[in-house]
Structures are given as C-alpha cells and as structure tokens.
Scaffold this active site. Structure first.
Site, PDB file in Angstrom:
ATOM      1  NE  ARG A 163      35.333   0.291 -17.570  1.00 45.68           N
ATOM      2  CZ  ARG A 163      35.117  -0.354 -18.716  1.00 45.68           C
ATOM      3  NH1 ARG A 163      35.847  -1.409 -19.027  1.00 45.68           N
ATOM      4  NH2 ARG A 163      34.190   0.044 -19.557  1.00 45.68           N
ATOM      5  CB  CYS A 183      27.380   8.897  -8.870  1.00 45.93           C
ATOM      6  SG  CYS A 183      27.069   8.406  -7.183  1.00 45.93           S
ATOM      7  CD  GLU A 225      27.979  10.864 -14.981  1.00 43.03           C
ATOM      8  OE1 GLU A 225      27.679   9.920 -15.742  1.00 43.03           O
ATOM      9  OE2 GLU A 225      27.887  10.773 -13.744  1.00 43.03           O
ATOM     10  CG  PHE A 240      34.581   2.270 -13.103  1.00 42.12           C
ATOM     11  CD1 PHE A 240      35.592   2.972 -12.449  1.00 42.12           C
ATOM     12  CD2 PHE A 240      33.719   2.971 -13.937  1.00 42.12           C
ATOM     13  CE1 PHE A 240      35.747   4.345 -12.634  1.00 42.12           C
ATOM     14  CE2 PHE A 240      33.864   4.337 -14.129  1.00 42.12           C
ATOM     15  CZ  PHE A 240      34.882   5.025 -13.465  1.00 42.12           C
TER      16      PHE A 240
HETATM   17  P1  NAD Z   1      28.336   1.529 -16.819  1.00 42.02           P
HETATM   18  O1  NAD Z   1      26.907   1.885 -17.017  1.00 42.02           O
HETATM   19  O2  NAD Z   1      29.225   1.509 -18.007  1.00 42.02           O
HETATM   20  O3  NAD Z   1      28.452   0.049 -16.188  1.00 42.02           O
HETATM   21  C1  NAD Z   1      27.733  -0.323 -15.028  1.00 42.02           C
HETATM   22  C2  NAD Z   1      27.480  -1.828 -15.077  1.00 42.02           C
HETATM   23  O4  NAD Z   1      26.676  -2.138 -16.219  1.00 42.02           O
HETATM   24  C3  NAD Z   1      28.742  -2.670 -15.193  1.00 42.02           C
HETATM   25  O5  NAD Z   1      28.618  -3.799 -14.372  1.00 42.02           O
HETATM   26  C4  NAD Z   1      28.786  -3.047 -16.672  1.00 42.02           C
HETATM   27  O6  NAD Z   1      29.402  -4.271 -16.906  1.00 42.02           O
HETATM   28  C5  NAD Z   1      27.316  -3.100 -17.048  1.00 42.02           C
HETATM   29  N1  NAD Z   1      27.093  -2.712 -18.453  1.00 42.02           N
HETATM   30  C6  NAD Z   1      27.802  -1.831 -19.187  1.00 42.02           C
HETATM   31  N2  NAD Z   1      27.289  -1.721 -20.423  1.00 42.02           N
HETATM   32  C7  NAD Z   1      26.217  -2.538 -20.472  1.00 42.02           C
HETATM   33  C8  NAD Z   1      25.257  -2.849 -21.485  1.00 42.02           C
HETATM   34  N3  NAD Z   1      25.301  -2.293 -22.685  1.00 42.02           N
HETATM   35  N4  NAD Z   1      24.285  -3.720 -21.192  1.00 42.02           N
HETATM   36  C9  NAD Z   1      24.211  -4.290 -19.972  1.00 42.02           C
HETATM   37  N5  NAD Z   1      25.094  -4.033 -18.968  1.00 42.02           N
HETATM   38  C10 NAD Z   1      26.085  -3.167 -19.212  1.00 42.02           C
HETATM   39  O7  NAD Z   1      28.894   2.489 -15.667  1.00 42.02           O
HETATM   40  P2  NAD Z   1      30.396   2.640 -15.143  1.00 42.02           P
HETATM   41  O8  NAD Z   1      31.220   3.316 -16.188  1.00 42.02           O
HETATM   42  O9  NAD Z   1      30.876   1.347 -14.590  1.00 42.02           O
HETATM   43  O10 NAD Z   1      30.169   3.634 -13.898  1.00 42.02           O
HETATM   44  C11 NAD Z   1      30.117   5.026 -14.014  1.00 42.02           C
HETATM   45  C12 NAD Z   1      28.696   5.528 -14.069  1.00 42.02           C
HETATM   46  O11 NAD Z   1      27.974   5.090 -12.909  1.00 42.02           O
HETATM   47  C13 NAD Z   1      28.595   7.045 -14.036  1.00 42.02           C
HETATM   48  O12 NAD Z   1      27.592   7.446 -14.934  1.00 42.02           O
HETATM   49  C14 NAD Z   1      28.182   7.354 -12.603  1.00 42.02           C
HETATM   50  O13 NAD Z   1      27.505   8.581 -12.420  1.00 42.02           O
HETATM   51  C15 NAD Z   1      27.298   6.200 -12.319  1.00 42.02           C
HETATM   52  N6  NAD Z   1      27.142   5.984 -10.882  1.00 42.02           N
HETATM   53  C16 NAD Z   1      25.942   6.301 -10.326  1.00 42.02           C
HETATM   54  C17 NAD Z   1      25.754   6.139  -8.971  1.00 42.02           C
HETATM   55  C18 NAD Z   1      24.432   6.463  -8.342  1.00 42.02           C
HETATM   56  O14 NAD Z   1      24.195   6.047  -7.216  1.00 42.02           O
HETATM   57  N7  NAD Z   1      23.552   7.185  -9.009  1.00 42.02           N
HETATM   58  C19 NAD Z   1      26.799   5.648  -8.174  1.00 42.02           C
HETATM   59  C20 NAD Z   1      28.022   5.333  -8.785  1.00 42.02           C
HETATM   60  C21 NAD Z   1      28.182   5.499 -10.151  1.00 42.02           C
END
Ligand code: NAD
Length: 498
Positions: free
Chosen positions: A177, A281, A383, A149
C-alpha cells in the site's frame, strides 16, 4: 504517476513479473501510481545478491558497519520533509504524525550504533586447567522482514537496523500500500555507504511472501501485521526451519480508576484512541472506567472532545487525523460500527457520515464513541483498526483487570490512577506485553524491547532493544585448552567439574 519496482543489488530495478498493484492516495482516493509485485525469480535474484554481499559485510568490523548507520541518520535529516510528505500521501496520516513514524524508526537506528558493544560475547578465563571458554554472536546470513502499511518507515527500520548492524544482509517486503518510503530508505542506505546487495527490497503480495517463507537461503523472518497472517507466517517459517518473530493485531485497554485526573485521562484517550485514525497497533480502543460515577464523568467529558476532533487531508498539518488507508478499510470500519449499534452498544458520537469538503473521494470518517459496550460484542472482541473507541463500564478494579487478562490480544494496556498500590498491582498482574501507568501508548523506548503477548505476538524474542540483537545473531561457544600437547590419555566419561 509513479512506478515502484524493486531494489536489488544496490539499485532500483523495474518489475518483470507483469503483475502490479495500484498505489492509492487515501486523502483524495486518486491512483498515485503502480507498484510491481515480485515473482519468485525476482526474489531469487535478491536473495542471491544478498547472499553474496553478506560475506564481505559480515567480515567488515562492527565499528565500520555502524558508521554506515551514522551516515544514514544524517542523510535522512536532509530530506525529512520530503519523506514525511511521501509517507503521508500513501498512508493517509498527517505530516506531523508521519514525521513521528520516521523518528521512532531512527531512534532504533541510533541504538544500533552501539552494536559493537551489543554484539560482544562472554569470556571465562581458566574454566579448567588451561581451559578458557568464550562465546561469540555471529550473524545468521540472509534474513527477511515483512512489514505492514501502518508504519512504513518505523517498522522496516526496526528490522533493518539491528539485522545489518549485526552483519546480516536483509530482504525487505514492505506493504504494497505504501512502498515509496521503504524504497527511498534503501537508496539512502546505499548513499550512506552500505555495500550493494546488503539491503534489498522486493515489493509484492502473498506470492513473494510465500517465496520468502520457503527459501532455504533465508534464515530468519520478522513479520508485523494482522494476527491471522502473523500466525500463518510463524508456522510456515518455523516449519521450514527458520527463526521467526511475528507480531499481530491488538485490542488495547485503558483502565481509568476513580482517582484518575479526568482531564489528563481524556487528553490521553483522545490522542491514543483517534491519532492516526486509530490505525496504530498501540492505539487505545477500549476505555474501562471503574465505577458508574467514573464512567459518567468520563463519557460526559469525552463526547464533546470526540465531536470536536478535526479531520483533515494528510497535508493539513492542523488536522488531528486524516483519512484511513483504503476504501475497503473505511467500509470495514463502518460495518463494525453498524454491527455495534445492532448488538446494542450505545453510539454516543457517530462519525460514519462525515464528508470531507473538497476531498469527496477520500477515505474519511469522523471519530465514533460507543458507551455500554460489553465483552460479548464483536466490536469488543475484534480489532477494528479505525477511529472508534469503546467504553466498557467495570464495577470494580478486579472486573476491570479481568478484561485485558481474558482478551485474546495482549499488545498494550494502560492504567490511569493516582494510587501507586493499584498501579503496581496492575503492572504485576496484567497479562499484556507493554504496560503504561498514566501513559496511554506505552511503546517502549528504543533500548527496551517491543512485543505483545497472546495473539499479538508469536515467537520468543521481541523487536528492538537487546532482543533484536539476539534474534539476528546465533551464539557460538568456544572451549579451548592451551598449551596444546598435554597428554591425559583417552577419557570415556563425560568431563565434569568434579
Ligand atoms: P496485513 O497482515 O494485511 O499485512 C502485513 C504484511 O503481510 C504486508 O506486507 C502484506 O503484504 C502481507 N500479507 C498480507 N496478506 C498476506 C497473506 N495472505 N499471505 C502472506 N502475506 C500477506 O496487515 P496490515 O493491514 O498491513 O497492517 C495492519 C495490522 O498490523 C493490524 O492488525 C495491526 O494491529 C498490525 N500491527 C501490529 C503491530 C505490532 O507490533 N504488533 C505493529 C503495527 C501493525
């Protein structure tokens, strides 16, 4: 109320699964609309479109392919403001920050304009008698991206750009979201001349993600999100024989040496710790001053700056940051802060009770600052992903560098110092993927690669830069011998250079 379906075969289509999720507006807690959650059948439709379209797209010469990307860059310029507002409304970040989100995505598209060059193979003339050897980079076919998101424009663009420039077709599963901007991006690509079916968007949740992971026609999966999901996606995708690169969560440290310019350091920490409400992130969530005197000077200067942070609605361009993404996220962040207090950290600025006048139902909190945090505390280990900065006091430089080195995550890290020796030693020894020297958020520019180490990244190749073209292509090596018709007789021993 808006209704967001999917983008399949070059156009928006309504969802047919009967399942939807609310799209919230974090600044006032209202429901902005509904997003369809795709079924496996809808995913199949997208994959079939993508598979068919990919054949012609891969056969289109690379220079023509990148002309579509050039036109796309132009089209985005015409509606930058509208896209930024759409993004701010669904994510919660401020409009200037939303523009940065779009811009960092476009910068990767700009680099992808160099695809004809980046896709070149190698050639050896005369590797043996009449023998030439060359290598080709060929697209994988249909590939998919699953994105978080917190950067609804940037991260989809980081994946779409190199994937399609290399001749693949793409299935995007954005965060449920904030799906409006990714949908508009897909539409703009079609307006820019991308053939229908080359880029598809399926909105949805775990069900469609699992469908992507199990679909035999999808050859690669790029994921960005939290670490448990990154790990899950990496193992399931690779077990199914797919190429995968999965980026996870973070706990980014900033080491502050005694000789650092303290005003510059505090400016950097305030922006990197609290910008976008800490929902990046690459946000700095741990400040590590070296020596008691450095720590005292740092905390003394930080307190009034954290107290003075301006929290505003997503549409208030003068705000330092806006609301967090959901009511659940707000409550999770506050629970972490409560836990930190219980564990004995000193909460020197408490933003938990902040209320935003006129937006009482929005998901707001003000900045929190903890001092005397120790590595055994949950607020240090996990985190938080909110506007919370922890100060961990280190006695020496060696104690300081041990912190990021021993931490589970290894996304970004930074050192503030005037000492070149210390900076060089730090860059060489720190066990983290992206390092800043007097730079607080060291997100590499688009022609370098982006990726964390340890629990922040799973897979061998990073995002954007040259790695992206390696990830989205497979190498074929051709050994040829001309003229034909040379008769050496059958050879039973493996050919060598002897
Ligand atoms: P999230 O893991 O909840 O969701 C990411 C994606 O996975 C979404 O498209 C979601 O629909 C899907 N998803 C969620 N739960 C799932 C499940 N159980 N099974 C399969 N798919 C699922 O992450 P978020 O809350 O959207 O984003 C925030 C997180 O992303 C933070 O931990 C942040 O650090 C990380 N992030 C990392 C980077 C990087 O480059 N390392 C960059 C941006 C964000």
């Amino acid at each position: 109320m808006i209704e967001v379906g999917h983008f399949i075969g070059g156009k928006r289509v309504a969802g047919t699964s009967g399942r939807t999720a609310d799209i919230m507006q974090p600044m006032d807690g209202s429901v902005r609309g509904k997003v369809a959650l795709a079924s496996r059948e809808e995913l199949r439709k997208a994959v079939e479109n993508a598979k068919e379209a990919q054949i012609g797209w891969a056969a289109t010469n690379p220079q023509r392919r990148v002309r579509v990307l050039m036109k796309f860059l132009d089209l985005v310029q015409n509606e930058y403001d509208e896209l930024a507002e759409m993004l701010a409304r669904e994510h919660g970040k401020t409009i200037p920050d939303a523009k940065g989100d779009i811009q960092r995505g476009l910068e990767v598209i700009e680099v992808c304009i160099g695809a004809p060059h980046l896709l070149k193979g190698e050639y050896t003339d005369g590797a043996g008698p009449g023998i030439d050897v060359y290598s080709l980079r060929q697209p994988l076919g249909v590939v998919a991206g699953i994105t978080p998101f917190n950067f609804p424009a940037m991260i989809p663009l980081w994946k779409i750009g190199p994937a399609i420039a290399a001749g693949n077709s793409f299935i995007l599963k954005p965060s449920e979201r904030d799906p409006s901007v990714p949908m508009r991006i897909a539409e703009l690509f079609i307006e820019a001349g991308l053939p229908a079916g080359v880029l598809n968007v399926v909105n949805g949740d775990k069900d469609v993600v699992d469908g992507i992971l199990d679909d035999p026609d999808i050859k690669a999966v790029g994921f960005v999100g939290s670490t448990p999901i990154a790990q899950y996606i990496y193992s399931r995708a690779t077990a199914n024989g797919k190429r995968a690169q999965c980026f996870g969560g973070a706990k980014n440290h900033m080491i502050i040496m005694p000789d650092a310019d303290m005003d510059q350091t505090v400016d950097a920490l305030i922006g990197a710790g609290y910008g976008s409400a800490g929902e990046r992130c690459m946000a700095i969530s741990v400040a590590v001053p070296v020596g008691e005197e450095t720590a005292n000077r740092l905390v003394e200067k930080l307190i009034p700056r954290v107290e003075a942070l301006k929290i505003g609605s997503s549409l208030d361009a003068s705000a330092d940051f806006g609301p967090v993404v959901t009511a659940d996220a707000l409550s999770r962040i506050k629970t972490y802060v409560d836990g930190g207090v219980k564990e004995g950290a000193k909460l020197v600025v408490d933003g938990r009770d902040f209320k935003m006048q006129g937006y009482e139902n929005g998901y707001y909190m003000a900045g929190c600052l903890f001092d005397h945090v120790t590595p055994d505390m949950k607020i240090y280990k996990e985190e938080i992903f909110g506007p919370v900065l922890s100060v961990v006091r280190a006695k020496t430089y060696e104690d300081a560098i041990r912190l990021p080195n021993e931490h589970e995550y290894g996304n970004g890290v930074s050192i503030f110092t005037r000492d070149g020796d210390a900076a060089r030693d730090f860059a060489a020894r720190v066990q983290v993927g992206m390092v800043g020297v007097n730079v607080p958020i060291p997100v590499p520019i688009a022609y370098y690669t982006f990726g964390g180490w340890k629990a922040s990244g799973f897979g061998d190749l990073n995002q954007h830069g040259p790695d992206a073209f390696r990830f989205y292509t497979k190498t074929k090596t051709v050994t040829s011998r001309w003229p034909s018709g040379i008769k050496d007789g059958a050879e039973f021993v493996i050919p060598t250079m002897n």
